[in-house]
Design a protein around this motif. Structure first.
Motif, PDB file in Angstrom:
ATOM      1  N   ALA A 178     -25.496 -23.275  -6.304  1.00 11.54           N
ATOM      2  CA  ALA A 178     -26.790 -22.689  -6.665  1.00 11.54           C
ATOM      3  C   ALA A 178     -26.566 -21.267  -7.141  1.00 11.54           C
ATOM      4  CB  ALA A 178     -27.747 -22.702  -5.477  1.00 11.54           C
ATOM      5  N   LYS A 179     -27.310 -20.875  -8.143  1.00 13.19           N
ATOM      6  CA  LYS A 179     -27.203 -19.514  -8.689  1.00 13.19           C
ATOM      7  C   LYS A 179     -28.568 -18.830  -8.610  1.00 13.19           C
ATOM      8  CE  LYS A 179     -24.290 -17.935 -11.223  1.00 13.19           C
ATOM      9  NZ  LYS A 179     -23.229 -16.911 -11.024  1.00 13.19           N
ATOM     10  N   ASP A 180     -28.541 -17.578  -8.170  1.00 18.10           N
ATOM     11  CA  ASP A 180     -29.718 -16.714  -8.202  1.00 18.10           C
ATOM     12  C   ASP A 180     -30.934 -17.338  -7.523  1.00 18.10           C
ATOM     13  OD1 ASP A 180     -28.165 -14.910  -9.610  1.00 18.10           O
ATOM     14  OD2 ASP A 180     -28.838 -15.638 -11.563  1.00 18.10           O
ATOM     15  N   ARG A 181     -30.791 -17.625  -6.236  1.00 17.75           N
ATOM     16  CA  ARG A 181     -31.923 -18.091  -5.437  1.00 17.75           C
ATOM     17  C   ARG A 181     -32.531 -16.899  -4.699  1.00 17.75           C
ATOM     18  NH1 ARG A 181     -30.991 -21.996  -8.180  1.00 17.75           N
ATOM     19  NH2 ARG A 181     -30.894 -24.177  -7.469  1.00 17.75           N
ATOM     20  N   SER A 182     -33.833 -16.719  -4.854  1.00 15.14           N
ATOM     21  CA  SER A 182     -34.511 -15.600  -4.212  1.00 15.14           C
ATOM     22  C   SER A 182     -34.822 -15.922  -2.762  1.00 15.14           C
ATOM     23  CB  SER A 182     -35.818 -15.291  -4.952  1.00 15.14           C
ATOM     24  OG  SER A 182     -36.591 -14.354  -4.212  1.00 15.14           O
ATOM     25  N   THR A 183     -34.609 -14.963  -1.889  1.00 12.55           N
ATOM     26  CA  THR A 183     -35.024 -15.108  -0.495  1.00 12.55           C
ATOM     27  C   THR A 183     -36.133 -14.123  -0.144  1.00 12.55           C
ATOM     28  OG1 THR A 183     -33.335 -13.553   0.318  1.00 12.55           O
ATOM     29  CG2 THR A 183     -32.721 -15.892   0.187  1.00 12.55           C
ATOM     30  N   ASP A 184     -36.813 -13.606  -1.181  1.00 16.90           N
ATOM     31  CA  ASP A 184     -37.886 -12.630  -0.958  1.00 16.90           C
ATOM     32  C   ASP A 184     -39.136 -13.359  -0.465  1.00 16.90           C
ATOM     33  OD1 ASP A 184     -39.707 -10.599  -0.939  1.00 16.90           O
ATOM     34  OD2 ASP A 184     -39.148  -9.777  -2.889  1.00 16.90           O
ATOM     35  N   TRP A 185     -39.250 -13.492   0.837  1.00 13.63           N
ATOM     36  CA  TRP A 185     -40.340 -14.230   1.455  1.00 13.63           C
ATOM     37  C   TRP A 185     -41.628 -13.429   1.541  1.00 13.63           C
ATOM     38  CZ3 TRP A 185     -41.146 -11.313   5.871  1.00 13.63           C
ATOM     39  CH2 TRP A 185     -40.043 -10.553   6.319  1.00 13.63           C
ATOM     40  N   VAL A 186     -41.626 -12.181   1.026  1.00 12.97           N
ATOM     41  CA  VAL A 186     -42.815 -11.329   1.064  1.00 12.97           C
ATOM     42  C   VAL A 186     -43.517 -11.272  -0.283  1.00 12.97           C
ATOM     43  CG1 VAL A 186     -43.614  -8.959   1.455  1.00 12.97           C
ATOM     44  CG2 VAL A 186     -41.880  -9.949   2.955  1.00 12.97           C
ATOM     45  N   LYS A 187     -42.786 -11.388  -1.379  1.00 15.99           N
ATOM     46  CA  LYS A 187     -43.357 -11.220  -2.709  1.00 15.99           C
ATOM     47  C   LYS A 187     -44.514 -12.197  -2.939  1.00 15.99           C
ATOM     48  CE  LYS A 187     -42.177 -11.336  -7.633  1.00 15.99           C
ATOM     49  NZ  LYS A 187     -42.910 -10.092  -7.913  1.00 15.99           N
ATOM     50  N   ASP A 188     -45.646 -11.663  -3.409  1.00 20.57           N
ATOM     51  CA  ASP A 188     -46.861 -12.455  -3.686  1.00 20.57           C
ATOM     52  C   ASP A 188     -47.268 -13.283  -2.478  1.00 20.57           C
ATOM     53  OD1 ASP A 188     -46.818 -11.475  -6.294  1.00 20.57           O
ATOM     54  OD2 ASP A 188     -45.543 -13.120  -7.000  1.00 20.57           O
ATOM     55  N   ASN A 189     -47.063 -12.740  -1.303  1.00 20.41           N
ATOM     56  CA  ASN A 189     -47.343 -13.498  -0.083  1.00 20.41           C
ATOM     57  C   ASN A 189     -47.786 -12.510   0.995  1.00 20.41           C
ATOM     58  OD1 ASN A 189     -47.492 -15.411   1.917  1.00 20.41           O
ATOM     59  ND2 ASN A 189     -45.283 -15.739   2.082  1.00 20.41           N
ATOM     60  N   ASP A 190     -49.097 -12.267   1.083  1.00 19.30           N
ATOM     61  CA  ASP A 190     -49.620 -11.267   2.012  1.00 19.30           C
ATOM     62  C   ASP A 190     -49.964 -11.843   3.380  1.00 19.30           C
ATOM     63  OD1 ASP A 190     -49.430  -9.353   0.034  1.00 19.30           O
ATOM     64  OD2 ASP A 190     -51.453  -9.732  -0.726  1.00 19.30           O
ATOM     65  N   ASN A 191     -49.973 -13.158   3.502  1.00 14.89           N
ATOM     66  CA  ASN A 191     -50.356 -13.788   4.751  1.00 14.89           C
ATOM     67  C   ASN A 191     -49.173 -13.807   5.714  1.00 14.89           C
ATOM     68  OD1 ASN A 191     -50.621 -16.260   6.581  1.00 14.89           O
ATOM     69  ND2 ASN A 191     -52.705 -16.000   5.808  1.00 14.89           N
ATOM     70  N   ALA A 192     -49.384 -13.258   6.909  1.00 14.11           N
ATOM     71  CA  ALA A 192     -48.285 -13.146   7.873  1.00 14.11           C
ATOM     72  C   ALA A 192     -47.739 -14.509   8.284  1.00 14.11           C
ATOM     73  CB  ALA A 192     -48.759 -12.374   9.106  1.00 14.11           C
ATOM     74  N   ILE A 193     -48.617 -15.488   8.447  1.00 12.94           N
ATOM     75  CA  ILE A 193     -48.176 -16.831   8.843  1.00 12.94           C
ATOM     76  C   ILE A 193     -47.354 -17.462   7.724  1.00 12.94           C
ATOM     77  CG2 ILE A 193     -48.942 -19.147   9.458  1.00 12.94           C
ATOM     78  CD1 ILE A 193     -51.342 -17.910  10.815  1.00 12.94           C
ATOM     79  N   ASN A 194     -47.816 -17.316   6.493  1.00 10.15           N
ATOM     80  CA  ASN A 194     -47.080 -17.859   5.346  1.00 10.15           C
ATOM     81  C   ASN A 194     -45.730 -17.162   5.176  1.00 10.15           C
ATOM     82  OD1 ASN A 194     -49.148 -19.624   4.847  1.00 10.15           O
ATOM     83  ND2 ASN A 194     -50.097 -18.373   3.243  1.00 10.15           N
ATOM     84  N   GLN A 195     -45.703 -15.863   5.442  1.00 10.12           N
ATOM     85  CA  GLN A 195     -44.434 -15.141   5.345  1.00 10.12           C
ATOM     86  C   GLN A 195     -43.413 -15.680   6.346  1.00 10.12           C
ATOM     87  OE1 GLN A 195     -45.260 -10.985   5.842  1.00 10.12           O
ATOM     88  NE2 GLN A 195     -46.148 -10.741   3.789  1.00 10.12           N
ATOM     89  N   LYS A 196     -43.869 -15.942   7.561  1.00  8.09           N
ATOM     90  CA  LYS A 196     -42.980 -16.489   8.579  1.00  8.09           C
ATOM     91  C   LYS A 196     -42.455 -17.857   8.170  1.00  8.09           C
ATOM     92  CE  LYS A 196     -42.786 -17.605  13.504  1.00  8.09           C
ATOM     93  NZ  LYS A 196     -43.555 -17.625  14.795  1.00  8.09           N
ATOM     94  N   THR A 197     -43.350 -18.670   7.573  1.00  6.53           N
ATOM     95  CA  THR A 197     -42.937 -19.996   7.122  1.00  6.53           C
ATOM     96  C   THR A 197     -41.899 -19.896   6.014  1.00  6.53           C
ATOM     97  OG1 THR A 197     -45.087 -20.936   7.697  1.00  6.53           O
ATOM     98  CG2 THR A 197     -43.745 -22.154   6.111  1.00  6.53           C
ATOM     99  N   ARG A 198     -42.141 -19.018   5.057  1.00 11.12           N
ATOM    100  CA  ARG A 198     -41.198 -18.877   3.941  1.00 11.12           C
ATOM    101  C   ARG A 198     -39.868 -18.295   4.399  1.00 11.12           C
ATOM    102  NH1 ARG A 198     -43.340 -17.480  -2.075  1.00 11.12           N
ATOM    103  NH2 ARG A 198     -44.370 -19.487  -2.427  1.00 11.12           N
ATOM    104  N   LYS A 199     -39.910 -17.402   5.342  1.00 10.65           N
ATOM    105  CA  LYS A 199     -38.663 -16.827   5.846  1.00 10.65           C
ATOM    106  C   LYS A 199     -37.798 -17.905   6.467  1.00 10.65           C
ATOM    107  CE  LYS A 199     -36.986 -12.933   8.598  1.00 10.65           C
ATOM    108  NZ  LYS A 199     -37.366 -11.805   9.490  1.00 10.65           N
ATOM    109  N   GLN A 200     -38.416 -18.804   7.242  1.00  9.82           N
ATOM    110  CA  GLN A 200     -37.674 -19.902   7.838  1.00  9.82           C
ATOM    111  C   GLN A 200     -37.192 -20.875   6.774  1.00  9.82           C
ATOM    112  OE1 GLN A 200     -36.779 -20.228  11.189  1.00  9.82           O
ATOM    113  NE2 GLN A 200     -35.456 -21.772  10.232  1.00  9.82           N
ATOM    114  N   GLN A 201     -38.026 -21.117   5.759  1.00 11.56           N
ATOM    115  CA  GLN A 201     -37.609 -21.989   4.659  1.00 11.56           C
ATOM    116  C   GLN A 201     -36.380 -21.428   3.961  1.00 11.56           C
ATOM    117  OE1 GLN A 201     -41.166 -22.192   2.285  1.00 11.56           O
ATOM    118  NE2 GLN A 201     -41.879 -24.100   3.237  1.00 11.56           N
ATOM    119  N   ALA A 202     -36.365 -20.119   3.731  1.00 12.47           N
ATOM    120  CA  ALA A 202     -35.226 -19.503   3.055  1.00 12.47           C
ATOM    121  C   ALA A 202     -33.948 -19.700   3.854  1.00 12.47           C
ATOM    122  CB  ALA A 202     -35.492 -18.018   2.826  1.00 12.47           C
TER     123      ALA A 202
END
Length: 423
Positions: A112-136
């Motif tokens: 894989a090349k250039d995968r973003s792990t920025d779980w905050v960008k365009d994501n202001d919801n704290a619950i969604n941020q936690k979910t994306r962080k775990q997904q990353a």
């Protein structure tokens, strides 16, 4: 009076009513939803990571795919052994590339090349941020697992070349940090750091390897790169395994090669992560035969030689071991006893000042005397050999100063070599 007629009357015919328009629509929608649920593809939880992001930093993860790490049945499970390291990458919200390497030129197979792990960008919801962080973190773990199971492109392993390739792939980072995470057992079998003939014993060999790599310009420039090496000294379980001392030597070697031991290397960060890497499950055989890969045997078939000066062991023309020599022989005995499966050979030599007809006899008597002491100190499987006059001084004795004085030459000739031969 006529009996009653018992013939059954035909049942009244029920009127069929056409389904209403609303009912038909409900049935159609229900059928469509059932069909859609059965055929719909599963959502890709990692899809958002493919979106380009102007991130603050970049990380490249490279997985050693050589035979010593992969093994024949179960290789090292880097994916689930470096969770803490991947969590740090996600915390930084880096752009990440993952690949595996093999071969003399460290051919990179990019997973894989250039995968973003920025779980905050365009994501202001704290619950969604936690979910994306775990997904990353989960998605990076999966990518590292795929890199570890990729078939090597060619035989051998050149870890230094992999470091150079990894640094080159970080050049796209115009700003922010640059991190390189290399997962390897550190057992190079090609290039200047080829360890197939290494003795794994002392720092002089480490310094010699570093000088050769520098002279050949094979040492990567790591200025401005945060390098982390994980898995050193941990080959697959069905490969030759190093002792604790050999792992320590290997760690010191890579600290030297990556500049961690050099205070004169500004801007260089080299971390040797003390991470215990487990093993994967049963490996599925590769579709095509893996390339032949050299194996590092840790010098187990080469003896470890202690050269003891005769003056420290015996008086002139004597074969009686001096009491002052016992502590020295005790050290050797401990080393022999703690080397599993080893055997010991004692080789006696004399200098040319004695009578020619007595040289062989005296050298054998001295070897026998040392053997007797070692046996008394608990060493088993000891043999003694009188060699008479030596054919020349050994390399370690000559390496210190080139030309030797006459007295130094005599002391070099008049010695006892004790070889600890590993199983």
């Amino acid at each position: 009076m006529n009996p009653p007629d018992t013939t059954a009357l035909p049942a009244p015919r029920r009127r069929r009513t056409a389904p209403t328009l609303a009912g038909a629509l409900v049935m159609a929608l229900t059928a469509g939803l059932i069909s859609a649920c059965g055929d719909a593809p599963r959502l890709d939880a990692c899809a958002w990571m493919k979106e380009p992001v102007d991130t603050a930093g970049r990380t490249v993860v490279l997985v050693d795919d050589s035979a010593s790490v992969r093994g024949k049945s179960a290789g090292r499970d880097y994916a689930h052994g470096i969770g803490r390291l991947l969590a740090e990458v996600v915390d930084r919200k880096d752009m990440v590339s993952v690949g595996s390497f093999s071969g003399d030129s460290a051919q990179i197979t990019w997973i894989a090349k250039d995968r973003s792990t920025d779980w905050v960008k365009d994501n202001d919801n704290a619950i969604n941020q936690k979910t994306r962080k775990q997904q990353a973190a989960d998605c990076l773990t999966d990518l590292v697992g795929k890199a570890g199971s990729a078939a090597p492109q060619s035989g051998g392993s050149n870890v230094l070349a992999a470091l150079t390739a990894g640094v080159s792939s970080l050049d796209a980072a115009s700003s922010g940090g640059r991190s390189l995470l290399v997962l390897t057992d550190g057992l190079s079998t090609t290039g200047c750091a080829d360890l197939r003939a290494a003795a794994f014993r002392d720092t002089s060999e480490i310094n010699a390897i570093a000088r050769v790599c520098t002279a050949r310009d094979e040492t990567p420039s790591l200025t401005g790169v945060d390098l982390t090496l994980a898995g050193l000294g941990q080959p697959a379980t069905d490969q030759p395994a190093p002792t604790a001392a050999q792992r320590t030597w290997l760690t010191a070697l890579w600290r030297k090669l990556c500049g961690a031991a050099d205070p004169a290397a500004p801007g260089t960060s080299c971390t040797l992560a003390p991470t215990a890497i487990g093993t994967t499950g049963q490996r599925t055989p590769d579709k095509k035969p893996a390339p032949q890969d050299p194996v590092v045997h840790y010098a187990d078939d080469r003896p470890e030689t202690y050269q003891l000066p005769g003056a420290a062991l015996f008086d002139t023309n004597s074969s009686t071991v001096r009491p002052q020599a016992l502590p020295l022989l005790n050290d050797v005995a401990v080393r022999a006893r703690t080397t599993p499966g080893s055997k010991v050979a004692v080789l006696g030599y004399v200098d040319p000042r004695g009578r020619p007809d007595n040289n062989q006899q005296l050298s054998q008597a001295r070897a026998n005397a040392v053997k007797k002491v070692l046996t008394g100190l608990g060493v088993t499987r000891v043999t003694a050999h009188g060699r008479g006059l030596p054919t020349g001084c050994s390399k370690p004795a000559r390496a210190a100063g080139g030309r030797m004085t006459a007295e130094e030459k005599l002391q070099c000739d008049r010695r006892v070599d004790i070889e600890i031969i590993r199983k």
